[in-house]
Design an enzyme around this catalytic site. Structure first.
Site, short mmCIF file in Angstrom:
data_model
loop_
_atom_site.label_atom_id
_atom_site.label_comp_id
_atom_site.label_asym_id
_atom_site.label_seq_id
_atom_site.Cartn_x
_atom_site.Cartn_y
_atom_site.Cartn_z
N PRO A 112 1.08 -1.16 -0.03
CG PRO A 112 -0.22 -1.14 2.17
CD PRO A 112 0.69 -2.08 1.44
CG ASP A 127 -8.18 -0.10 -22.86
OD1 ASP A 127 -8.90 -0.45 -23.67
OD2 ASP A 127 -7.30 -0.87 -22.58
#
Ligand code: JCE
Length: 277
Positions: free
Chosen positions: A96, A180
């Protein structure tokens, strides 16, 4: 591309046998090898963790099993061909506290021939492992988002899928990735708008008329408008950092309608005092 994953939960990586990644493996476009970190322990209990120096909650992954595992796996890749320099893997460590995993990073990793993933558990891996391999390899500590998982395996699945679909020949021609959302060079970095297919009416709901008009110019403009509406609503940060030169008069009028104003520097910000809906 070769991908190695070192984990204490090899079963967690089973989804790599399925769908796009599984098919790429079956076709020989992707060589995935999952390894159990405990293979590189030497005690009866196959210990991979210990208490943190300095105290505090939780456990930390011991450096020795990681060092032996990574050394063996790296050595298994050399030599590429007689006279060629041995392949140098990239080490990818989900955490994280890493750099954000973005489409740009996916494109960068998809150009490398060999990735080694080191998903941790507990409170992470002893820092010296990252330092040690950082001296020989490109090491990427990456975060897949601002939330805390219980370990890095789910992040490995995410990163592998995002990278694998960029490999030459992995995505079918029907699904190309040029458009995308987030693809570098996508439509002004906007989110994609809604999509529809048959039947033309479902539970009393039709589809936007313009999509049946056959008017390609109008359809493109409508899609762009929908992309702007969705981006302004869901990702205002993308509107704020949008390059004003990528917008035409119509785009600017739409943003004004949605409560955005152009600042003296050309960038967009929410119009003070305007509330949505
Ligand atoms: C992980 C943990 C930090 C205490 C190994 C979490 C990545 N984007 C991401 N969110 N969460 C992760 C991630 C990756 C690897 C590990 N934890 C849990 N992390 C402090 C506990 C352990």
């Amino acid at each position: 591309m070769r991908v190695d994953v070192v984990t204490i939960f090899p079963e967690y990586l089973e989804p790599l046998n399925v769908s796009l990644v599984g098919k790429a493996r079956a076709r020989g476009q992707l060589d995935v090898r999952v390894h159990d970190l405990r293979r590189w322990t030497h005690d009866r209990h196959h210990t991979v963790d210990d208490t943190p120096y300095g105290g505090g909650p939780g456990m930390v992954m011991k450096p020795e099993p990681w060092g032996e595992a990574l050394d063996d796996i790296i050595a298994s890749g050399a030599p590429a061909a007689p006279g060629e320099p041995p392949a140098r893997p990239v080490l990818v460590v989900p955490t994280p506290s890493g750099v954000p995993f973005t489409q740009t990073l996916a494109v960068e990793l998809s150009a490398r021939p060999w990735l080694i993933f080191a998903p941790a558990r507990y409170e992470g891996i002893d820092r010296r492992v990252i330092e040690e391999y950082g001296e020989h390899l490109d090491v990427y500590e990456v975060s897949i988002g601002d939330y805390v998982l219980a370990g890095g395996e789910a992040a490995v699945l995410v990163i592998t899928e995002a990278v694998a679909r960029l490999l030459p020949g992995v995505l079918g021609n029907a699904e190309s990735h040029r458009d995308d959302s987030f693809a570098p060079g996508a439509m002004a970095d906007l989110l994609e708008g809604p999509v529809y297919t048959k039947p033309p009416e479902w539970r009393g709901r039709g589809i936007p008329e313009v999509l049946l008009s056959g008017h390609h110019g109008k359809i493109a403009r409508w899609r762009r408008d929908e992309a702007f509406r969705r981006t302004a609503r869901n990702r205002p940060d993308l509107i704020e950092r949008c390059d004003p030169a990528a917008l035409d008069k119509h785009d600017r009028a739409l943003l004004a309608e949605l409560g955005w104003e152009q600042r003296p520097d050309g960038r967009f910000g929410r119009t003070a005092g305007v509330v949505e809906e």
